[in-house]
Enzyme design. Structure first.
Site: not given
Ligand code: GDP
Ligand code: IMO
Ligand code: MG
Length: 430
Positions: A13, A16, A40-41, A223, A304
């Site tokens: 998170d 990416k 979740g991207h 991840q 979560r």
């Molecule tokens: P990923 O899994 O690495 O793609 O990241 P996620 O999308 O799960 O989590 C990043 C969260 O932060 C998302 O809700 C994005 O919309 C948000 N986000 C990404 N870059 C920024 C930033 O520079 N500032 C803020 N405030 N939010 C951001």
């Molecule tokens: P993105 O790509 C954050 C965590 C789960 C758990 C562990 C194992 O959005 O960054 P799994 O279901 O993969 O067997 O769970 O990995 N986990 C993540 N945490 N971002 C993710 O993906 C994750 N994918 C799995 O919360 O701790």
């Molecule tokens: Mg994510």
């Protein structure tokens, strides 16, 4: 060879998805190489939010072919739902290509993920319960069912029945669950074939054609480094290899196909699920709560609350090594805006006084270390409108420079909000 990897340097998170979307502008292919719908991207374009789990984050660019590589584990129903969601938002996702060698997530994988977590009780991993671990386990045990098996109903049924003999035994005898029906699963999975078939392709060939033609190929990690099965905080990890090396097996290229590795790093750290987290600020800590609230740190996927803490440069340095990062993309700097001072963990200290400048390999040590912090001044004003590095207050620029120094590689990008346009490109960026 023009291959670029986007990899998370923390526990996921980091942002990416938004950086994949940003860099996809210059790319022809965007390839997911591991993980599944545990990812979740989130991408925000012109105020509209797209939450993707399986479809590569390049999909919003009409010139990009999004590829789901052989290293990904695929729940086909989730994929089709995601394609429908995109179509509903006016995005043509018919360009998505799915590797015939990718493994399928089956209903028993999800059931086993749920019951084994329950069985672990206090020792649970906190998985996403999407069946990821059991699907990769079957792949390694050579009893997995692959996407290409869907194209031959007889083979699919034979493999499914073989798998169910063992899975139903385990579900019934160990976990006291009802057995799963082959007929029902066959009908459901084979029923999706007419929609899936046009997407199934030899993705390794597509990737090499693009690389040989000198086109930019972006490999999108899911991840992150410290959730890597081999290099993360085992057993609190996922069951694939998110590190840049995972691109080679998960997309079918050699290391020389990669010339750029962007380590996506959040300006602080979050983690979902169980496991060690040296810089954690526990729920109730005012700074921790501020990071969670301002950062919207709730799972894209599961809702979560994410655990949050200060930036950990010990981990970051290790991630730079493990991935041979050429640069860092620093995200969510805007979240830190109200803080009067910022801490960055530069080393760990153990109970016996031992100081660690690197991540201790032994988990029992990592569980107990205390972070050694350096404190930097905050900037105390919003920065979400910054377009250039010069628009950032001096203290924010100093924070970026400090991260760069500690990481040992340049920071090429800083993001100051979730929107695609809230990306500041630093002068040294390629
Ligand atoms: P990923 O899994 O690495 O793609 O990241 P996620 O999308 O799960 O989590 C990043 C969260 O932060 C998302 O809700 C994005 O919309 C948000 N986000 C990404 N870059 C920024 C930033 O520079 N500032 C803020 N405030 N939010 C951001
Ligand atoms: P993105 O790509 C954050 C965590 C789960 C758990 C562990 C194992 O959005 O960054 P799994 O279901 O993969 O067997 O769970 O990995 N986990 C993540 N945490 N971002 C993710 O993906 C994750 N994918 C799995 O919360 O701790
Ligand atoms: Mg994510």
């Amino acid at each position: 060879m023009p291959g670029t990897v986007i990899v998370g340097t923390q526990w996921g998170d980091e942002g990416k998805g938004r950086f994949t979307d940003y860099l996809a502008e210059e790319s022809t292919l965007v390839v997911r190489y591991q993980g599944g719908h545990n990812a979740g991207h989130t991408i925000v374009v012109d105020g509209e939010t797209f939450a993707l789990q399986l479809v590569p984050s390049g999909v919003l660019h009409s010139h990009v072919t999004p590829i789901i590589g052989n290293g990904v584990v695929v729940d086909p129903a989730v994929l089709l739902d995601e394609l429908d969601m995109l179509a509903g938002k006016g995005v043509d996702a018919s360009r998505v290509r799915l590797s015939g060698n990718a493994h399928l997530i089956m209903p028993y994988h999800q059931e086993l993920d749920r019951v084994t977590e329950r069985f672990l009780g206090q020792a649970k991993l906190g998985t996403t319960k999407r069946g990821i671990g059991p699907a990769y386990a079957d792949k390694a045990a050579r009893v997995g069912i692959r996407v290409q098996d869907l194209l031959d109903p007889k083979i699919f049924r034979a493999k499914l029945e073989l798998a169910l003999r063992e899975k139903n035994g385990v579900l019934a005898k160990v976990y006291n669950r009802l057995p799963l029906e082959a007929d029902e699963i066959c009908e459901r999975y084979l029923g999706m074939v007419p929609r899936l078939e046009p997407l199934i392709a030899d993705t390794v060939h597509l990737v090499h054609e693009a690389l040989e033609a000198g086109q930019q190929v972006l490999f999108e990690g899911a991840q992150a480094t410290f959730l890597d099965l081999d290099h993360g905080t085992y057993p609190f990890v996922t069951s694939s290899n998110p590190v840049a090396g995972g691109v080679c097996t998960g997309a079918g290229v050699g290391p020389r196909a990669i010339d750029r590795v962007v380590g996506v790093t959040k300006a602080y750290v979050t983690r979902v699920g169980s496991g060690p987290f040296p810089t954690e600020l526990f729920e109730g800590d005012p700074v921790g709560d501020l990071l969670v609230e301002r950062g919207g740190e709730f799972g894209t996927n599961t809702g979560r609350r994410r655990r949050a803490g200060w930036l950990d440069a010990v981990m970051l340095r290790h991630a730079v090594r493990l991935n041979t990062c050429t640069e860092i993309a620093l995200t969510k700097l805007d979240v830190l805006a109200p803080l009067a001072e910022l801490k960055v963990c530069v080393a760990y200290e153990a109970d016996d006084g031992t100081r660690y400048d690197h991540v201790p390999y032994h988990q029992s040590v990592l569980h107990k270390v205390r972070p050694v912090y350096e404190t930097l001044p905050g900037w105390k004003r919003e920065i979400d409108g910054a377009l250039r590095i010069g628009d950032l207050p001096a203290a924010a620029r100093d924070y970026v420079r400090f991260v760069e120094e500690l990481a040992g590689v340049p920071v090429s990008f800083v993001s100051v909000g979730p929107g695609r346009e809230q990306t500041v490109v630093l002068p040294q960026a390629a």
